[in-house]
Design a protein around this motif. Structure first.
Motif, PDB file in Angstrom:
ATOM      1  N   SER A 246       0.700  -1.209   0.040  1.00  0.00           N
ATOM      2  CA  SER A 246       0.043   0.165   0.036  1.00  0.00           C
ATOM      3  C   SER A 246       0.945   1.391  -0.126  1.00  0.00           C
ATOM      4  N   VAL A 247       1.790   1.137   0.825  1.00  0.00           N
ATOM      5  CA  VAL A 247       2.836   2.116   0.725  1.00  0.00           C
ATOM      6  C   VAL A 247       3.419   2.617  -0.680  1.00  0.00           C
ATOM      7  N   GLY A 248       3.683   1.334  -1.354  1.00  0.00           N
ATOM      8  CA  GLY A 248       4.407   1.454  -2.913  1.00  0.00           C
ATOM      9  C   GLY A 248       3.413   1.996  -3.600  1.00  0.00           C
ATOM     10  N   TYR A 249       2.121   1.550  -3.496  1.00  0.00           N
ATOM     11  CA  TYR A 249       1.051   2.230  -4.248  1.00  0.00           C
ATOM     12  C   TYR A 249       1.053   3.617  -4.187  1.00  0.00           C
ATOM     13  N   TYR A 250       0.657   4.224  -2.961  1.00  0.00           N
ATOM     14  CA  TYR A 250       0.880   5.618  -2.591  1.00  0.00           C
ATOM     15  C   TYR A 250       1.994   6.414  -2.925  1.00  0.00           C
ATOM     16  N   ALA A 251       3.307   5.719  -2.733  1.00  0.00           N
ATOM     17  CA  ALA A 251       4.305   6.565  -3.274  1.00  0.00           C
ATOM     18  C   ALA A 251       4.377   6.532  -4.908  1.00  0.00           C
ATOM     19  N   THR A 252       4.092   5.510  -5.355  1.00  0.00           N
ATOM     20  CA  THR A 252       3.915   5.903  -6.984  1.00  0.00           C
ATOM     21  C   THR A 252       2.761   7.131  -7.397  1.00  0.00           C
ATOM     22  N   ALA A 253       1.913   6.792  -6.583  1.00  0.00           N
ATOM     23  CA  ALA A 253       0.578   7.958  -6.947  1.00  0.00           C
ATOM     24  C   ALA A 253       1.230   9.325  -6.610  1.00  0.00           C
ATOM     25  N   LEU A 310      -7.097  13.213 -15.694  1.00  0.00           N
ATOM     26  CA  LEU A 310      -7.487  12.459 -17.042  1.00  0.00           C
ATOM     27  C   LEU A 310      -6.630  11.113 -17.491  1.00  0.00           C
ATOM     28  N   LEU A 311      -5.386  11.480 -17.426  1.00  0.00           N
ATOM     29  CA  LEU A 311      -4.469  10.577 -17.880  1.00  0.00           C
ATOM     30  C   LEU A 311      -3.660   9.499 -16.785  1.00  0.00           C
ATOM     31  N   ALA A 312      -4.249   9.586 -15.537  1.00  0.00           N
ATOM     32  CA  ALA A 312      -3.877   8.700 -14.560  1.00  0.00           C
ATOM     33  C   ALA A 312      -3.762   7.479 -14.990  1.00  0.00           C
ATOM     34  N   ARG A 313      -4.848   6.802 -15.392  1.00  0.00           N
ATOM     35  CA  ARG A 313      -5.087   5.495 -15.528  1.00  0.00           C
ATOM     36  C   ARG A 313      -3.842   4.898 -16.722  1.00  0.00           C
ATOM     37  N   PRO A 314      -4.246   5.454 -17.880  1.00  0.00           N
ATOM     38  CA  PRO A 314      -3.123   4.883 -18.887  1.00  0.00           C
ATOM     39  C   PRO A 314      -1.617   5.241 -18.487  1.00  0.00           C
ATOM     40  N   ALA A 315      -1.316   6.323 -17.847  1.00  0.00           N
ATOM     41  CA  ALA A 315      -0.222   6.465 -17.310  1.00  0.00           C
ATOM     42  C   ALA A 315       0.673   5.528 -16.509  1.00  0.00           C
ATOM     43  N   VAL A 316      -0.243   5.084 -15.421  1.00  0.00           N
ATOM     44  CA  VAL A 316       0.319   4.268 -14.474  1.00  0.00           C
ATOM     45  C   VAL A 316       0.333   2.793 -15.292  1.00  0.00           C
ATOM     46  N   SER A 317      -0.617   2.368 -15.848  1.00  0.00           N
ATOM     47  CA  SER A 317      -0.586   1.167 -16.721  1.00  0.00           C
ATOM     48  C   SER A 317       0.728   1.007 -17.535  1.00  0.00           C
ATOM     49  N   GLU A 322       0.491  -3.496 -14.756  1.00  0.00           N
ATOM     50  CA  GLU A 322      -0.641  -3.505 -14.204  1.00  0.00           C
ATOM     51  C   GLU A 322      -0.529  -3.918 -12.732  1.00  0.00           C
ATOM     52  N   ALA A 323       0.312  -4.232 -12.116  1.00  0.00           N
ATOM     53  CA  ALA A 323       0.853  -4.476 -10.599  1.00  0.00           C
ATOM     54  C   ALA A 323       0.664  -3.172  -9.831  1.00  0.00           C
ATOM     55  N   TYR A 324       0.601  -1.981 -10.652  1.00  0.00           N
ATOM     56  CA  TYR A 324       0.492  -0.837  -9.911  1.00  0.00           C
ATOM     57  C   TYR A 324      -0.675  -0.079 -10.068  1.00  0.00           C
ATOM     58  N   LEU A 325      -1.844  -0.615 -10.891  1.00  0.00           N
ATOM     59  CA  LEU A 325      -2.999  -0.184 -11.050  1.00  0.00           C
ATOM     60  C   LEU A 325      -3.673   0.581  -9.958  1.00  0.00           C
ATOM     61  N   PRO A 326      -3.593  -0.243  -8.650  1.00  0.00           N
ATOM     62  CA  PRO A 326      -4.263   0.364  -7.423  1.00  0.00           C
ATOM     63  C   PRO A 326      -3.791   1.771  -7.269  1.00  0.00           C
ATOM     64  N   ALA A 327      -2.845   2.310  -7.862  1.00  0.00           N
ATOM     65  CA  ALA A 327      -2.220   3.663  -7.515  1.00  0.00           C
ATOM     66  C   ALA A 327      -2.901   4.731  -8.317  1.00  0.00           C
ATOM     67  N   VAL A 328      -3.853   4.270  -9.299  1.00  0.00           N
ATOM     68  CA  VAL A 328      -4.600   5.220 -10.177  1.00  0.00           C
ATOM     69  C   VAL A 328      -5.558   6.218  -9.365  1.00  0.00           C
ATOM     70  N   MET A 329      -6.315   5.676  -8.521  1.00  0.00           N
ATOM     71  CA  MET A 329      -7.402   6.460  -7.648  1.00  0.00           C
ATOM     72  C   MET A 329      -6.550   7.481  -6.764  1.00  0.00           C
ATOM     73  N   PRO A 330      -5.574   7.022  -5.923  1.00  0.00           N
ATOM     74  CA  PRO A 330      -4.845   7.867  -5.313  1.00  0.00           C
ATOM     75  C   PRO A 330      -4.371   9.122  -5.924  1.00  0.00           C
TER      76      PRO A 330
END
Length: 440
Positions: A246-253, A310-317, A322-330
């Motif tokens: 979860s820290v990794g997702y948040y840090a990525t976001a 607007l570009l969050a999801r395609p940028a993270v993907s 795919e492993a980091y997609l939970p970072a999109v919403m944050p």
């Protein structure tokens, strides 16, 4: 004397700052992207967990001096050698104490987690070498930020090569943890070399100067600690309430949403000296320049945040997989934090010039309490997204709500509101009388 909002020399200075930070951003983005993919969410989260301890103690390690040194150099250029020498000595002592304290805390909080303790210990060593970035404020006061840019760039280029080498050799997370220390160590050497080459005055340590600086910075130290609380609470709670991933997702976001903020930092750093000069010479210009800076920071942030959302999801993907997609919403939430966060940074010039430092203490204490409460409520429900929402709401409160409730800071809160409404932001055109028009 009329002070230009953005003089030619200030613009050139900003150009160097922006160029240096573009280089940092490009290298950091590429290297961190490769590192995140290589380490995976858990180990990448562990490195960022170590980083939060360093970030938390940075306010104590710097002793709040970063908010005062620029003005001190401008007010007393003849005493710069004593100011630099004393500030470095003070920061070396406080940084060493901070690193030792971090080790003691981790030994208790993460008892039995040997890898976590090792990573945090290696990362926290960077605090000691950060003391030498005091010299950058001397360069900044002379509008010579290009030399500070050179120092930090050299350090970052070397550490980027080091990280790439680790990826090639397949080293584990501990080798990545010490990279931050290498970065600051190299920059410290270059800072000292450039300071001497540019004819910087001989360094002296003065206990009297140290006491004077501490008397002025006391409020900034406490405020910095409170800022650290609400800047670090999210990652700390994510790790202990959920997990390292979860820290990794948040840090990525956070890293993706704030990758461009070097532009805001460069603008603020370059305009601040002009604001401070206007405070001494022209009150009306001082007020207008603050208002103009706030408007510039706010609307630039809003425009960029809209694109990032607007570009969050395609940028993270595309970038992290795919492993980091939970970072999109944050990421879509935290990007809106930027406008309010950097308005708070821009406010620093007004606070120092008006001597309102002590009133920041209740402001940041309230903000820290609000942030802790919001994280406790939102992280169990929404995970990393809850932490992002907590940070956004806290920053809005810190920038607008609490300052309007505190009478000494209310004028600044009103200035920010006027800036957002674009009131008296643009220079007024001089009216020409009818005779002049006819003559034309």
């Amino acid at each position: 004397m009329k002070v230009s909002f953005f003089s030619r020399r200030a613009a050139k200075n900003a150009g160097w700052l922006v160029a240096g930070r573009i280089l940092h951003m490009a290298l950091a983005f590429l290297v961190n992207l490769l590192t995140a993919r290589y380490l995976g969410p858990s180990n990448y989260g562990l490195v960022n967990y170590a980083a939060l301890y360093t970030a938390f103690f940075t306010s104590f390690a710097t002793l709040g001096l970063s908010s005062l040194l620029l003005k001190d150099f401008m007010d007393d250029p003849e005493g710069a050698g004593t100011t630099v020498g004393t500030a470095i000595a003070m920061r070396l002592l406080s940084s060493t104490l901070s690193a030792v304290t971090i080790l003691a805390i981790v030994a208790v909080v993460d008892r039995g987690e040997r890898l976590t303790m090792t990573v945090v210990a290696l990362y926290s060593m960077s605090l000691i070498f950060q003391a030498f970035d005091t010299i950058q404020y001397w360069f900044q006061s002379r509008l010579e930020s290009k030399y500070a840019t050179i120092a930090t760039s050299v350090g970052y280029i070397i550490v980027s090569f080091y990280k790439v080498l680790l990826l090639v050799l397949g080293k584990d997370v501990r080798w990545f943890a010490i990279s931050n220390t290498i970065d600051y160590a190299v920059a410290a050497i270059v800072f000292l070399g450039l300071y001497k080459w540019r004819g910087g005055p001989r360094l002296h340590i003065s206990p009297a100067k140290g006491r004077a600086l501490l008397r002025q910075s006391g409020s900034f130290i406490l405020c910095g600690l409170m800022v650290s609380v609400y800047n670090c609470t999210d990652r700390f709670m994510l790790k202990h309430l959920l997990d390292e991933a979860s820290v990794g997702y948040y840090a990525t976001a956070t890293s993706l949403a704030t990758v461009w903020t070097f532009v805001l930092s460069a603008i603020i750093d370059s305009i601040t000296p002009g604001i401070m000069q206007a405070h001494r010479t022209d009150r009306a210009q001082f007020v207008r320049h603050n208002r103009q800076l706030y408007a510039l920071v706010f609307y630039l942030s809003v425009a960029v945040s809209a694109v990032i959302t607007l570009l969050a999801r395609p940028a993270v993907s595309l970038l992290y997989g795919e492993a980091y997609l939970p970072a999109v919403m944050p990421m879509q939430v935290i990007t809106w934090y930027t406008a309010f966060s950097y308005l708070g940074v821009a406010r620093g010039a007004w606070v120092v010039c008006e001597g309102k430092q002590k009133y920041l203490t209740p402001l940041y204490i309230g903000s820290a309490l609000v942030n802790v409460a919001l994280n406790f409520l939102l992280i169990p429900c929404w995970g990393a997204t809850g932490a992002a929402v907590a940070s956004l709401l806290t920053q809005i409160s810190t920038t607008f709500v609490f300052p309007l409730l505190l009478r000494p800071l209310r004028p600044n809160g009103l200035l920010m509101c006027q800036a957002i409404l674009l009131r008296d932001v643009f220079p007024k055109r001089k009216k020409t009388d009818n005779s002049q028009r006819k003559a034309c």
